[in-house]
Design a protein around this motif. Sequence first.
Motif, short mmCIF file in Angstrom:
data_model
loop_
_atom_site.label_atom_id
_atom_site.label_comp_id
_atom_site.label_asym_id
_atom_site.label_seq_id
_atom_site.Cartn_x
_atom_site.Cartn_y
_atom_site.Cartn_z
N PHE A 403 73.75 58.67 105.15
CA PHE A 403 72.56 57.81 105.16
C PHE A 403 71.37 58.51 104.49
N TYR A 404 71.33 59.83 104.56
CA TYR A 404 70.28 60.56 103.85
C TYR A 404 70.43 60.37 102.34
N PHE A 405 71.66 60.40 101.85
CA PHE A 405 71.89 60.22 100.42
C PHE A 405 71.45 58.83 99.97
N ILE A 406 71.72 57.82 100.78
CA ILE A 406 71.29 56.46 100.43
C ILE A 406 69.77 56.41 100.30
N ALA A 407 69.08 57.01 101.26
CA ALA A 407 67.61 57.01 101.22
C ALA A 407 67.10 57.76 100.00
N LEU A 408 67.70 58.92 99.71
CA LEU A 408 67.26 59.73 98.57
C LEU A 408 67.46 58.98 97.26
N PHE A 409 68.63 58.39 97.07
CA PHE A 409 68.89 57.65 95.83
C PHE A 409 67.98 56.44 95.71
N LEU A 410 67.73 55.77 96.84
CA LEU A 410 66.86 54.59 96.80
C LEU A 410 65.45 54.97 96.35
N VAL A 411 64.93 56.07 96.88
CA VAL A 411 63.60 56.53 96.48
C VAL A 411 63.57 56.86 95.00
N PHE A 412 64.57 57.60 94.53
CA PHE A 412 64.59 57.97 93.12
C PHE A 412 64.87 56.79 92.21
N PHE A 413 65.60 55.80 92.71
CA PHE A 413 65.79 54.58 91.92
C PHE A 413 64.46 53.89 91.67
N VAL A 414 63.62 53.83 92.70
CA VAL A 414 62.30 53.23 92.55
C VAL A 414 61.43 54.08 91.63
N VAL A 415 61.46 55.40 91.84
CA VAL A 415 60.63 56.30 91.04
C VAL A 415 61.00 56.23 89.57
N THR A 416 62.30 56.26 89.28
CA THR A 416 62.72 56.21 87.88
C THR A 416 62.44 54.85 87.26
N SER A 417 62.50 53.80 88.04
CA SER A 417 62.20 52.46 87.52
C SER A 417 60.74 52.35 87.12
N ARG A 418 59.87 53.07 87.85
CA ARG A 418 58.44 53.03 87.57
C ARG A 418 57.99 54.15 86.63
N HIS A 419 58.95 55.00 86.22
CA HIS A 419 58.66 56.11 85.30
C HIS A 419 57.58 57.04 85.85
N THR A 420 57.69 57.32 87.14
CA THR A 420 56.75 58.26 87.77
C THR A 420 57.48 59.52 88.23
N HIS A 421 58.38 60.03 87.39
CA HIS A 421 59.24 61.16 87.73
C HIS A 421 58.44 62.40 88.15
N THR A 422 57.38 62.67 87.39
CA THR A 422 56.70 63.96 87.54
C THR A 422 55.48 63.91 88.46
N LYS A 423 55.19 62.78 89.05
CA LYS A 423 53.98 62.65 89.85
C LYS A 423 54.14 63.10 91.30
N ARG A 424 55.38 63.39 91.70
CA ARG A 424 55.64 63.81 93.08
C ARG A 424 56.48 65.09 93.07
N PRO A 425 55.87 66.23 92.86
CA PRO A 425 56.64 67.50 92.81
C PRO A 425 57.44 67.75 94.09
N TRP A 426 56.91 67.34 95.24
CA TRP A 426 57.64 67.57 96.49
C TRP A 426 58.96 66.82 96.50
N LEU A 427 58.98 65.63 95.86
CA LEU A 427 60.20 64.85 95.81
C LEU A 427 61.23 65.52 94.88
N LEU A 428 60.75 66.08 93.80
CA LEU A 428 61.64 66.80 92.89
C LEU A 428 62.22 68.03 93.58
N LYS A 429 61.40 68.74 94.35
CA LYS A 429 61.91 69.90 95.10
C LYS A 429 62.95 69.48 96.12
N LEU A 430 62.72 68.32 96.75
CA LEU A 430 63.69 67.82 97.72
C LEU A 430 65.04 67.56 97.05
#
Length: 526
Positions: A403-430
Amino acid sequence: MELDIVALSRLQFAVTALYHFLFVPLTLGLSVLVAIMETVYVMTGRAIWRQMTKFWGTLFGINFVLGVSTGIVMEFQFGMNWSYYSHYVGDIFGAPLAIEGLMAFFLEATFVGLFFFGWDRMSKVGHLIATWCVAIGSNFSALWILIANGWMQNPVGSTFNPQTMRMEVSDFFAVLFNPVAQAKFVHTVSAGYVTASIFVLGVSAWYLLKNRHAELAKRSMTVAASFGLAASLSVVVLGDESGYGAAEHQKMKLAAIEAMWETEPAPAAFTAFGFPDTEARETHYAVHIPWAMGLIGTRSLTTEIPGIEDLVKSAEARIRKGIVAYDALQTIRAAGATGTVDPAIKAKFEENGADLGYALLLKRYVDDPRTASEEQIVKAANDTIPSVPTLFWAFRFMVALGFYFIALFLVFFVVTSRHTHTKRPWLLKLAVFSIPLPWIAAELGWIVAEMGRQPWIIEGVLPTAAAVSNLGATTLLVTIGGFAAIYTVLFIIEMGLMVRSIRKGPEADDHRPEPELISTTIVPAE
């Protein structure tokens, strides 16, 4: 000493299997991701996708080589450490492994060469076909291996020959389409897709944190997030199917996973948390989710899931029937030389033969099951309980990670769709720190699958203790140490090569146009 040999043989195979499975999921997943990236390259013609394909393909190649080298040893172990198992089921178990080598592995290995050395020697479409053949071959390998393993969990399409003391194929298509094998296959390959997606996501996040190869990282992250989200959702759905299969074919495994000591009224609750106590045979501080286990395990609200205590009583009854079958078997084998067997003895064996394996559980305590005491029968019945705390916690950690993987992929799916990859360094570290987690989940899954089957090497047919070779403890200890040392060295080598390739990054792509057909025009001589 005999029991020590069984434990050591199991430990040796567990060490090699768990090491080998460090490489398998990434091979399964990366092969498909690389094929997807090259498909985009062929469709768009953009050089960045070719560069991505070659970079991730290099990491796939490193992992593929190490996976093959660690997997070969396991097949030799069947003959060396599990000789009676090989004799007992070689006619069935050997066929999928042979087909895997001839059909899947040769296909995969051949096209791996074309993938690496055919870039400027083949057309775009031709090379793409080779890449997809690598992916198909990788997944075909998993299919045939899991057909063999699924048969061990649910031995269908086979009959026991009392004269040869071997299991023989009676219906190959039943073995091929074994529902347990099919569920395990789709669940395992989906887990591999999740592993590769997390790997690509984490490495891409590391590049973005270092402000390197941003174009490659962003596109790779988009592919990984989309593919990983679909794969992680399918893992949950297919895991539910595996639970349903366990309720039908491996009731003790399911009861142990749930630490369900007593049969509950239907529909059974799911134990979300608790502390199983094997001595008191109860689960302390249990937190239940009403109806959930009944729906998962039976697809109904009216069907009971038997508890461990009732299953032990059932095993005791089957042991007694197995003793009758064992006695009839000895009479049949003794009369085999003359060829005359009393029809009543044959009928007795056919009536009780399905429980012969339960009588073999007594071999742990007595050479001839017919001479077993009541106390020994009770002990053998209790031996059918696997390690409840191990299964209980391994399953729950695995599900939590899923379930953690589902949540992680869902967040990154939204982030990549909005092209905000680099605006959340903590998310990249995660994402970077999450790289090891799918391997942990995969290993936990295999622990649940294989330890949950104990004490059987073939569910209900052949006990693990009866399947080992007659080896000495010293031999086993030396080989365990040797395998662990060699596999650790191979793992360190792979990690070193992977880290070096990731640090180096993708090479500048010296793309050349596709090779043209050689002209066959004949110039007339002057």
